[in-house]
Each structure stands twice: as C-alpha cells, then as structure tokens.
Motif scaffolding. Structure first.
Motif, PDB file in Angstrom:
ATOM      1  N   SER A 168       3.690   3.097   2.860  1.00 27.75           N
ATOM      2  CA  SER A 168       2.312   3.592   2.880  1.00 27.75           C
ATOM      3  C   SER A 168       2.092   4.666   1.826  1.00 27.75           C
ATOM      4  CB  SER A 168       1.978   4.147   4.270  1.00 27.75           C
ATOM      5  OG  SER A 168       2.003   3.125   5.251  1.00 27.75           O
ATOM      6  N   ARG A 175       3.779   5.115  -0.985  1.00 28.40           N
ATOM      7  CA  ARG A 175       3.808   4.508  -2.324  1.00 28.40           C
ATOM      8  C   ARG A 175       2.487   3.801  -2.621  1.00 28.40           C
ATOM      9  NH1 ARG A 175       9.451   3.348  -3.684  1.00 28.40           N
ATOM     10  NH2 ARG A 175      10.423   5.419  -3.655  1.00 28.40           N
ATOM     11  N   LEU A 176       1.948   3.135  -1.608  1.00 26.69           N
ATOM     12  CA  LEU A 176       0.686   2.424  -1.816  1.00 26.69           C
ATOM     13  C   LEU A 176      -0.445   3.412  -2.130  1.00 26.69           C
ATOM     14  CD1 LEU A 176      -0.768  -0.376  -1.681  1.00 26.69           C
ATOM     15  CD2 LEU A 176      -1.560   0.379   0.555  1.00 26.69           C
ATOM     16  N   ALA A 220       0.017  -3.974   3.295  1.00 29.22           N
ATOM     17  CA  ALA A 220       0.413  -3.131   2.163  1.00 29.22           C
ATOM     18  C   ALA A 220       0.679  -3.968   0.925  1.00 29.22           C
ATOM     19  CB  ALA A 220       1.649  -2.313   2.532  1.00 29.22           C
ATOM     20  N   SER A 221       1.339  -5.107   1.110  1.00 26.60           N
ATOM     21  CA  SER A 221       1.623  -5.986  -0.020  1.00 26.60           C
ATOM     22  C   SER A 221       0.327  -6.532  -0.623  1.00 26.60           C
ATOM     23  CB  SER A 221       2.518  -7.146   0.442  1.00 26.60           C
ATOM     24  OG  SER A 221       2.791  -8.018  -0.632  1.00 26.60           O
ATOM     25  N   GLU A 238       3.387  -2.086  -8.128  1.00 25.45           N
ATOM     26  CA  GLU A 238       3.191  -3.253  -7.261  1.00 25.45           C
ATOM     27  C   GLU A 238       4.522  -3.945  -6.991  1.00 25.45           C
ATOM     28  OE1 GLU A 238       0.980  -7.616  -7.066  1.00 25.45           O
ATOM     29  OE2 GLU A 238       1.348  -6.645  -8.997  1.00 25.45           O
ATOM     30  N   CYS A 265      -2.655  -5.162  -0.404  1.00 25.59           N
ATOM     31  CA  CYS A 265      -3.376  -4.046  -1.013  1.00 25.59           C
ATOM     32  C   CYS A 265      -2.805  -3.716  -2.390  1.00 25.59           C
ATOM     33  CB  CYS A 265      -3.312  -2.812  -0.110  1.00 25.59           C
ATOM     34  SG  CYS A 265      -4.294  -2.952   1.400  1.00 25.59           S
ATOM     35  N   ALA A 266      -1.482  -3.753  -2.499  1.00 26.46           N
ATOM     36  CA  ALA A 266      -0.838  -3.473  -3.786  1.00 26.46           C
ATOM     37  C   ALA A 266      -1.268  -4.496  -4.835  1.00 26.46           C
ATOM     38  CB  ALA A 266       0.681  -3.481  -3.627  1.00 26.46           C
ATOM     39  N   ILE A 323       6.614  -1.856  -4.532  1.00 27.50           N
ATOM     40  CA  ILE A 323       6.117  -1.941  -3.159  1.00 27.50           C
ATOM     41  C   ILE A 323       6.475  -3.285  -2.535  1.00 27.50           C
ATOM     42  CG2 ILE A 323       4.002  -2.102  -1.759  1.00 27.50           C
ATOM     43  CD1 ILE A 323       2.833   0.079  -3.632  1.00 27.50           C
TER      44      ILE A 323
END
Length: 235
Positions: A18, A20-21, A88-89, A61, A91-92, A64
């Motif tokens: 989270s 890192r994102l 999260a993936s 990206e 979103c990245a 993540i």
C-alpha cells in the motif's frame, strides 16, 4: 505465538504494498500537475523531468507487481486481503498509464508552445477537465489510502463530467478547424491533449472502482457504464 508472528509479517507486507502504491500515486500526481501547469503557462521548463518520471513509474509498477505476486505465493491470502493485493496491482497499472498520458501531453504541449496561434484558441474546457482529472486522481488515491468505498463511488460518478467537457471541446475545435484551416495542426494537438486528460480521468475512475472492489468485494466496472449508456439513450 508463531501464528501471530506470521500474521504480523503478512500485515507488514500488505502495508508495504500500500505504501509503495501511494508513493507511485504521489509521483503520478506530481507529473500531472507539472504538465497541466506547463499547458497553461507554456513554461516548458516544467516538462524537464516528465520522461524520467515516467520511467520511474514503469519501474515502480514492476516492483509492486513483484511484491503482490510474492505475497500471494507466500501467504495464499483469502477474501479481503487477496482483493486488496489484486486491487493494488490494478491501481499500479493505471498509474503507469497515467504516466504515459502525461508524457503525451508534454510532447503535444511542446509543439503547441511553438505555434504563434496557441494563445488565440480558447481551451477553457481542457483546463477545466485537467483540473477535474487531477482532483479525481488525488481523490481516488486518498480513497485507496483510507479504503473508503463511499468516496471512491463518488469519483466514479464524476468521470462523466470530464467526458462532457471533452465532447464540448471536440465540437468547438472541429468548428474552428473548418473555419480556418491554418488551425488544423494546432487543433489536432489540443484534441490529443484533451483525449489524454479524458483518459487520466478514466484511470482515476479505474482506481476508484478497484477500491470499491477491495472493500466491498463488488465489481462495479461495467455497472456504472451500463447506467451511463441508458441515461444517454434516454436523452
């Protein structure tokens, strides 16, 4: 005790993903702010680091996604934790594409700045939609940070406003190009910029939809688009 220790390690990995994102999101926001300011002022110095920042977003990206894959393989999470990692993936990936659109805007802005007629074309819709897209992106990231599905749902609804501004600008620019062929290249550059801004709004919407999925387990990606289509047909 061992179970608690393992749980703390997994929670730490979730928190790291989270964090890192959100760091990636902060860079994307900064990039958008720079290109929009450059578009408004034609200060090309603001575009100096856009390419480097886009490369950094690409690397972030990848990092993540690696962390997400490793966390899933190592812990085999279920339910909400798995949804969070998947969100999260996604979103990245959308933030990386925001960087791509910022680079496109920077490229077109450099061309526009060299056109003597640039100041004569009213781009109020582009400026307004750019501000909205930036606001939506910040709101989507804030919703992710707080896992606030209610706020995320509102951002999804706001996407239609940017689309409306884009459509209005297309009509105006096409009319201008028909009336004065000398504005064709400038108009095409501005249309490309407007399209990139619209796509940034789409990516912010995608992030917001991922938040709703992570929190509620509900996939609304096609739900609001279907509703929008019904509303447009009714009008």
């Amino acid at each position: 005790m061992p179970d608690k220790h393992l749980s703390r390690r997994f929670d730490a990995e979730l928190a790291l993903v989270s964090t890192r994102l959100l760091e990636m999101g902060g860079l994307a926001e900064s990039q958008i702010a720079c290109v929009l300011d450059a578009l408004k002022s034609f200060d090309l110095g603001l575009l100096e680091h856009v390419g480097d920042d886009e490369h950094r977003l690409n690397l972030m990206e990848i990092a993540i996604d690696d962390e997400v894959v490793n966390a899933i393989a190592r812990w085999q999470p279920t339910a909400s934790d798995l949804r969070l990692l998947m969100a999260a993936s996604k979103c990245a990936a959308n933030l990386e594409r925001v960087g791509d659109e910022a680079r496109k805007i920077a490229k077109r802005t450099r061309r526009v700045a060299m056109d003597a007629g640039a100041w004569n074309l009213n781009i109020a819709e582009i400026k307004a939609s750019g501000d909205m897209a930036s606001h939506m992106l910040g709101g989507a990231l804030d919703a992710f940070a707080r896992m606030d599905a209610t706020a995320a749902t509102q951002i999804v609804r706001d996407d239609e406003t940017i689309d409306a501004e884009f459509r209005a600008f297309v009509v105006k620019v096409v009319k201008s190009m028909k009336e004065d062929p000398r504005t064709v290249q400038l108009g095409l550059d501005y249309l490309s910029i407007a399209k990139s801004i619209e796509r940034i709004g789409d990516h912010a919407t995608n992030i917001a939809e991922s938040v709703v999925y992570a929190v509620r387990g509900t996939d609304i990606r096609h739900e609001h688009r279907k509703q929008r289509g019904q509303e447009n047909a009714a009008n």
